[in-house]
Design a protein around this motif. Structure first.
Motif, PDB file in Angstrom:
ATOM      1  N   ILE A  21       0.845  -1.196   0.000  1.00 12.59           N
ATOM      2  CA  ILE A  21       0.000   0.000   0.000  1.00 12.59           C
ATOM      3  C   ILE A  21       0.879   1.243   0.000  1.00 12.59           C
ATOM      4  CG2 ILE A  21      -1.699   1.320   1.292  1.00 12.59           C
ATOM      5  CD1 ILE A  21      -2.876  -1.266   2.260  1.00 12.59           C
ATOM      6  N   GLN A  22       0.579   2.168  -0.911  1.00 13.31           N
ATOM      7  CA  GLN A  22       1.305   3.431  -1.000  1.00 13.31           C
ATOM      8  C   GLN A  22       0.301   4.577  -0.970  1.00 13.31           C
ATOM      9  OE1 GLN A  22       3.122   2.494  -4.743  1.00 13.31           O
ATOM     10  NE2 GLN A  22       5.029   1.848  -3.786  1.00 13.31           N
ATOM     11  N   ILE A  23       0.632   5.665  -0.258  1.00 11.30           N
ATOM     12  CA  ILE A  23      -0.243   6.832  -0.176  1.00 11.30           C
ATOM     13  C   ILE A  23       0.591   8.091  -0.400  1.00 11.30           C
ATOM     14  CG2 ILE A  23      -1.863   5.728   1.401  1.00 11.30           C
ATOM     15  CD1 ILE A  23      -0.596   7.373   3.658  1.00 11.30           C
ATOM     16  N   GLY A  45      -8.849  25.661 -22.240  1.00 10.78           N
ATOM     17  CA  GLY A  45      -8.279  26.419 -21.137  1.00 10.78           C
ATOM     18  C   GLY A  45      -7.442  25.519 -20.254  1.00 10.78           C
ATOM     19  N   THR A  46      -6.495  26.119 -19.528  1.00 13.12           N
ATOM     20  CA  THR A  46      -5.590  25.379 -18.649  1.00 13.12           C
ATOM     21  C   THR A  46      -5.884  25.737 -17.205  1.00 13.12           C
ATOM     22  OG1 THR A  46      -3.905  25.456 -20.356  1.00 13.12           O
ATOM     23  CG2 THR A  46      -3.163  24.939 -18.137  1.00 13.12           C
ATOM     24  N   ASP A  47      -5.868  24.743 -16.325  1.00 11.79           N
ATOM     25  CA  ASP A  47      -6.063  24.983 -14.900  1.00 11.79           C
ATOM     26  C   ASP A  47      -5.369  23.892 -14.096  1.00 11.79           C
ATOM     27  OD1 ASP A  47      -7.013  26.491 -12.734  1.00 11.79           O
ATOM     28  OD2 ASP A  47      -8.941  26.771 -13.711  1.00 11.79           O
ATOM     29  N   VAL A  48      -5.590  23.856 -12.776  1.00 12.97           N
ATOM     30  CA  VAL A  48      -4.839  22.972 -11.889  1.00 12.97           C
ATOM     31  C   VAL A  48      -5.764  22.167 -10.986  1.00 12.97           C
ATOM     32  CG1 VAL A  48      -2.812  24.453 -11.850  1.00 12.97           C
ATOM     33  CG2 VAL A  48      -4.590  24.787 -10.149  1.00 12.97           C
ATOM     34  N   GLY A  49      -5.164  21.189 -10.282  1.00 12.87           N
ATOM     35  CA  GLY A  49      -5.877  20.387  -9.307  1.00 12.87           C
ATOM     36  C   GLY A  49      -4.919  19.782  -8.300  1.00 12.87           C
ATOM     37  N   PHE A  50      -5.457  19.291  -7.199  1.00 19.44           N
ATOM     38  CA  PHE A  50      -4.656  18.576  -6.204  1.00 19.44           C
ATOM     39  C   PHE A  50      -5.509  17.467  -5.611  1.00 19.44           C
ATOM     40  CE2 PHE A  50      -6.644  22.155  -4.104  1.00 19.44           C
ATOM     41  CZ  PHE A  50      -7.202  21.595  -2.972  1.00 19.44           C
ATOM     42  N   ALA A  51      -4.837  16.398  -5.166  1.00 20.79           N
ATOM     43  CA  ALA A  51      -5.551  15.228  -4.648  1.00 20.79           C
ATOM     44  C   ALA A  51      -4.639  14.421  -3.740  1.00 20.79           C
ATOM     45  CB  ALA A  51      -6.038  14.356  -5.804  1.00 20.79           C
ATOM     46  N   GLY A  52      -5.233  13.489  -3.048  1.00 21.39           N
ATOM     47  CA  GLY A  52      -4.503  12.463  -2.321  1.00 21.39           C
ATOM     48  C   GLY A  52      -4.783  11.133  -3.001  1.00 21.39           C
ATOM     49  N   PHE A  53      -3.803  10.231  -2.990  1.00 25.00           N
ATOM     50  CA  PHE A  53      -4.014   8.935  -3.635  1.00 25.00           C
ATOM     51  C   PHE A  53      -3.610   7.801  -2.708  1.00 25.00           C
ATOM     52  CE2 PHE A  53       0.392   9.781  -4.764  1.00 25.00           C
ATOM     53  CZ  PHE A  53       0.999   8.546  -4.645  1.00 25.00           C
ATOM     54  N   VAL A  54      -4.239   6.644  -2.950  1.00 26.80           N
ATOM     55  CA  VAL A  54      -3.915   5.387  -2.275  1.00 26.80           C
ATOM     56  C   VAL A  54      -3.756   4.349  -3.370  1.00 26.80           C
ATOM     57  CG1 VAL A  54      -4.721   3.589  -0.712  1.00 26.80           C
ATOM     58  CG2 VAL A  54      -5.246   5.978  -0.217  1.00 26.80           C
ATOM     59  N   TYR A  62      -1.940  -3.096 -10.265  1.00 23.92           N
ATOM     60  CA  TYR A  62      -2.210  -2.213  -9.138  1.00 23.92           C
ATOM     61  C   TYR A  62      -3.581  -1.570  -9.310  1.00 23.92           C
ATOM     62  CZ  TYR A  62      -1.175   1.890 -12.019  1.00 23.92           C
ATOM     63  OH  TYR A  62      -1.194   2.853 -12.993  1.00 23.92           O
ATOM     64  N   GLY A  63      -4.139  -1.144  -8.202  1.00 22.21           N
ATOM     65  CA  GLY A  63      -5.369  -0.370  -8.183  1.00 22.21           C
ATOM     66  C   GLY A  63      -5.089   0.919  -7.439  1.00 22.21           C
ATOM     67  N   GLN A  64      -5.698   2.006  -7.886  1.00 18.60           N
ATOM     68  CA  GLN A  64      -5.431   3.295  -7.258  1.00 18.60           C
ATOM     69  C   GLN A  64      -6.722   4.085  -7.141  1.00 18.60           C
ATOM     70  OE1 GLN A  64      -1.836   5.312  -8.465  1.00 18.60           O
ATOM     71  NE2 GLN A  64      -2.925   7.259  -8.630  1.00 18.60           N
ATOM     72  N   GLY A  65      -6.906   4.736  -6.000  1.00 19.94           N
ATOM     73  CA  GLY A  65      -8.020   5.640  -5.779  1.00 19.94           C
ATOM     74  C   GLY A  65      -7.486   7.026  -5.471  1.00 19.94           C
ATOM     75  N   THR A  94     -11.392   9.524  -8.513  1.00 14.63           N
ATOM     76  CA  THR A  94     -10.920   8.680  -9.606  1.00 14.63           C
ATOM     77  C   THR A  94     -10.622   7.276  -9.097  1.00 14.63           C
ATOM     78  OG1 THR A  94      -9.892  10.613 -10.623  1.00 14.63           O
ATOM     79  CG2 THR A  94      -9.152   8.472 -11.402  1.00 14.63           C
ATOM     80  N   LEU A  95     -10.973   6.261  -9.891  1.00 12.58           N
ATOM     81  CA  LEU A  95     -10.595   4.869  -9.646  1.00 12.58           C
ATOM     82  C   LEU A  95      -9.816   4.378 -10.859  1.00 12.58           C
ATOM     83  CD1 LEU A  95     -13.889   3.406  -8.157  1.00 12.58           C
ATOM     84  CD2 LEU A  95     -11.786   3.979  -6.934  1.00 12.58           C
ATOM     85  N   ILE A  96      -8.644   3.758 -10.610  1.00 13.60           N
ATOM     86  CA  ILE A  96      -7.748   3.331 -11.676  1.00 13.60           C
ATOM     87  C   ILE A  96      -7.350   1.874 -11.469  1.00 13.60           C
ATOM     88  CG2 ILE A  96      -5.406   3.626 -12.595  1.00 13.60           C
ATOM     89  CD1 ILE A  96      -5.646   6.592 -11.987  1.00 13.60           C
ATOM     90  N   ALA A  97      -7.258   1.135 -12.578  1.00 14.65           N
ATOM     91  CA  ALA A  97      -6.668  -0.206 -12.593  1.00 14.65           C
ATOM     92  C   ALA A  97      -5.528  -0.168 -13.598  1.00 14.65           C
ATOM     93  CB  ALA A  97      -7.698  -1.253 -12.996  1.00 14.65           C
ATOM     94  N   GLY A  98      -4.354  -0.663 -13.184  1.00 15.34           N
ATOM     95  CA  GLY A  98      -3.205  -0.546 -14.059  1.00 15.34           C
ATOM     96  C   GLY A  98      -2.309  -1.762 -14.074  1.00 15.34           C
ATOM     97  N   PHE A  99      -1.351  -1.711 -14.985  1.00 16.29           N
ATOM     98  CA  PHE A  99      -0.402  -2.791 -15.206  1.00 16.29           C
ATOM     99  C   PHE A  99       0.992  -2.186 -15.323  1.00 16.29           C
ATOM    100  CE2 PHE A  99       1.782  -5.686 -18.256  1.00 16.29           C
ATOM    101  CZ  PHE A  99       1.790  -6.815 -17.456  1.00 16.29           C
TER     102      PHE A  99
END
Length: 187
Positions: A21-23, A45-54, A62-65, A94-99
């Motif tokens: 587990i990584q955060i 247009g261009t803009d920004v964002g911020f988030a926390g992930f697990v 891997y799976g990531q939220g 966001t929910l992600i599934a990856g390889f």
């Protein structure tokens, strides 16, 4: 001797858990394009964002939220009616599934992924000199992209293809967002 063995097992299990587990935090910039056939011109247009992930790692998969705040800007215009500039901001999940396609050992890896993104726009600003423009608060998108992990840093590029029609008046406005994010893994 029992205390030494117990301490060694504890250290091994903590290290194994940190690999599982990584955060961490994540900061992003995005370019929002509008996808529509109902308007004569449109601009990005261009803009920004911020988030926390697990992230949960399972060998090469891997799976990531992610949960955070993002904002977007774009404009559309119609001949004879005027131009409308949109500035949108709100909750982003966001929910992600990856390889992991190229493992780089302890240095990191190169990844590909797909997923789903949901945005709830709580701050909607539409500037139009002629009339009020209604706008949907929720936007669903499917996403795909690639990323690289180097040591504790993550760099991702993703494209979010909006599936929600954001204009309830009968015209069609959907978003296409190119997103570049940088994150840091605490664990």
């Amino acid at each position: 001797m029992k205390k030494f063995i117990l301490a060694a097992l504890l250290c091994i299990s903590v290290n194994g858990f940190a690999q599982l587990i990584q955060i961490g935090p994540q900061f992003s910039t995005n370019i929002t394009s509008v996808i529509t056939d109902d308007f004569s011109s449109k601009s990005s247009g261009t803009d920004v964002g911020f988030a926390g992930f697990v992230r949960v790692n399972l060998l090469l998969f891997y799976g990531q939220g992610e949960f955070g705040y993002s904002s977007s800007k774009f404009s559309v215009s119609q001949t004879g009616i005027g131009e409308t500039e949109y500035t949108l901001g709100g909750t982003d999940a966001t929910l992600i599934a990856g390889f992991k396609i190229v493992p780089l050992g302890k240095m990191g890896n190169i990844r590909i992924f797909v997923g789903y993104n949901w945005k709830n726009y709580s701050d909607i600003k539409a500037s139009n000199n002629l009339n009020y423009i209604a706008f949907e608060n929720n936007n669903s998108s499917f996403l795909g992209g690639a990323g690289v992990d180097l040591w504790r840093f993550t760099v991702d590029y993703r494209y979010l293809a909006g599936v929600t029609d954001l204009d309830p008046s009968g015209r069609s406005i959907k978003t296409g967002i190119s997103n570049l994010s940088v994150g840091f893994k605490f664990l």
